[in-house]
Design an enzyme around this catalytic site. Sequence first.
Site, PDB file in Angstrom:
ATOM      1  N   GLY A  45     -27.034 -38.188  65.070  1.00  0.00           N
ATOM      2  CA  GLY A  45     -26.767 -37.894  63.670  1.00  0.00           C
ATOM      3  C   GLY A  45     -27.394 -39.010  62.872  1.00  0.00           C
ATOM      4  N   GLU A  46     -26.665 -39.555  61.955  1.00  0.00           N
ATOM      5  CA  GLU A  46     -27.176 -40.672  61.161  1.00  0.00           C
ATOM      6  C   GLU A  46     -26.232 -41.853  61.391  1.00  0.00           C
ATOM      7  OE1 GLU A  46     -30.102 -40.273  59.616  1.00  0.00           O
ATOM      8  OE2 GLU A  46     -29.936 -42.408  59.185  1.00  0.00           O
ATOM      9  N   SER A  47     -26.742 -42.882  62.065  1.00  0.00           N
ATOM     10  CA  SER A  47     -25.853 -43.978  62.463  1.00  0.00           C
ATOM     11  C   SER A  47     -25.220 -44.677  61.255  1.00  0.00           C
ATOM     12  CB  SER A  47     -26.605 -44.981  63.333  1.00  0.00           C
ATOM     13  OG  SER A  47     -27.783 -45.408  62.690  1.00  0.00           O
ATOM     14  N   CYS A  77     -28.791 -41.189  70.891  1.00  0.00           N
ATOM     15  CA  CYS A  77     -29.560 -41.453  69.671  1.00  0.00           C
ATOM     16  C   CYS A  77     -28.753 -42.290  68.663  1.00  0.00           C
ATOM     17  CB  CYS A  77     -30.070 -40.139  69.104  1.00  0.00           C
ATOM     18  SG  CYS A  77     -31.530 -40.372  68.107  1.00  0.00           S
ATOM     19  N   ARG A 104     -34.054 -48.779  64.906  1.00  0.00           N
ATOM     20  CA  ARG A 104     -33.871 -47.409  64.402  1.00  0.00           C
ATOM     21  C   ARG A 104     -35.207 -46.762  64.019  1.00  0.00           C
ATOM     22  NH1 ARG A 104     -30.818 -47.136  59.478  1.00  0.00           N
ATOM     23  NH2 ARG A 104     -30.605 -44.958  60.036  1.00  0.00           N
ATOM     24  N   ILE A 134     -35.664 -37.166  68.223  1.00  0.00           N
ATOM     25  CA  ILE A 134     -35.580 -36.852  66.795  1.00  0.00           C
ATOM     26  C   ILE A 134     -35.266 -38.144  66.041  1.00  0.00           C
ATOM     27  CG2 ILE A 134     -34.415 -35.450  65.049  1.00  0.00           C
ATOM     28  CD1 ILE A 134     -33.547 -33.574  67.380  1.00  0.00           C
ATOM     29  N   ARG A 135     -36.251 -38.678  65.379  1.00  0.00           N
ATOM     30  CA  ARG A 135     -36.102 -39.982  64.710  1.00  0.00           C
ATOM     31  C   ARG A 135     -35.379 -40.970  65.640  1.00  0.00           C
ATOM     32  NH1 ARG A 135     -33.238 -40.344  60.245  1.00  0.00           N
ATOM     33  NH2 ARG A 135     -31.957 -38.591  60.861  1.00  0.00           N
ATOM     34  N   HIS A 170     -32.278 -36.597  73.128  1.00  0.00           N
ATOM     35  CA  HIS A 170     -31.268 -35.539  73.160  1.00  0.00           C
ATOM     36  C   HIS A 170     -31.509 -34.513  74.280  1.00  0.00           C
ATOM     37  CE1 HIS A 170     -29.481 -36.642  69.291  1.00  0.00           C
ATOM     38  NE2 HIS A 170     -30.710 -36.841  68.861  1.00  0.00           N
ATOM     39  N   GLU A 172     -29.150 -33.025  75.677  1.00  0.00           N
ATOM     40  CA  GLU A 172     -28.092 -32.014  75.455  1.00  0.00           C
ATOM     41  C   GLU A 172     -28.582 -30.871  74.559  1.00  0.00           C
ATOM     42  OE1 GLU A 172     -28.108 -34.951  73.991  1.00  0.00           O
ATOM     43  OE2 GLU A 172     -27.844 -34.525  71.864  1.00  0.00           O
TER      44      GLU A 172
HETATM   45  N1  GLN Z   1     -32.501 -42.018  63.076  1.00  0.00           N
HETATM   46  C1  GLN Z   1     -31.092 -41.830  63.259  1.00  0.00           C
HETATM   47  C2  GLN Z   1     -30.349 -43.134  62.999  1.00  0.00           C
HETATM   48  O1  GLN Z   1     -30.943 -44.159  62.855  1.00  0.00           O
HETATM   49  C3  GLN Z   1     -30.768 -41.309  64.644  1.00  0.00           C
HETATM   50  C4  GLN Z   1     -31.353 -39.943  64.840  1.00  0.00           C
HETATM   51  C5  GLN Z   1     -30.613 -39.085  65.831  1.00  0.00           C
HETATM   52  O2  GLN Z   1     -29.456 -39.336  66.149  1.00  0.00           O
HETATM   53  N2  GLN Z   1     -31.261 -38.031  66.265  1.00  0.00           N
HETATM   54  O3  GLN Z   1     -29.176 -43.108  62.956  1.00  0.00           O
END
Ligand code: GLN
Length: 188
Positions: A45-47, A77, A104, A134-135, A170, A172
């Site tokens: 998600g977004e940390s 992630c 990140r 993903i990012r 990921h 999963e």
């Molecule tokens: N870029 C996100 C972060 O820094 C992590 C991306 C992800 O969980 N797929 O939190």
Amino acid sequence: MIGVLALQGNFDSHVKILEKINLNHKLVKDSKDLSSLSGLILPGGESTTISNLLRRNKNMIDEINLLASKKPILGSCAGLILMSKNSNDNRVHNFDFLDITTDRNAYGRQVYSFEAEINVKYGKISSNLNSLFIRAPKVNEIGRKVEILATYKNEIVAVKQGKHVGLSCHPELLDETLIHEICFKGKK
Ligand code: GLN
């Protein structure tokens, strides 16, 4: 019963994996949901967002720390970023469950997301898993107690330290169950 932190991010796909490997699970939205779990997943998600939501509920941070002293935690992630000891971003709450530093978004922005096979080696297991980046963060420094579980193009993409497992990508999301089985079923 495995908890899946459900404040933000892709917790659903972890629930599906736990169902696939027949592990009971519950969504964790509050500190009271953390009692008597046998493990916890910190999803992607977004940390920074997950950190904000956790910091608003300080009890949750305390309960997660307590759980981690006894039971396995799996982070993917953003989850890996939270589990690392440092991610060079003070908006992030670093739990320090893994003696690693993370960077990140080190593979670039959303448009540079990609699918790749990661190479998992652990005990007798040697297996290629499909995974989405993903990012994704990169793992920089790793301490001596950290085992490398998987690599992709010479980058460390999954690690294990004691009971805890973290990965930068990921599997999963592509229905791969192996990492969850290693973490929560002791598969070797
Ligand atoms: N870029 C996100 C972060 O820094 C992590 C991306 C992800 O969980 N797929 O939190």
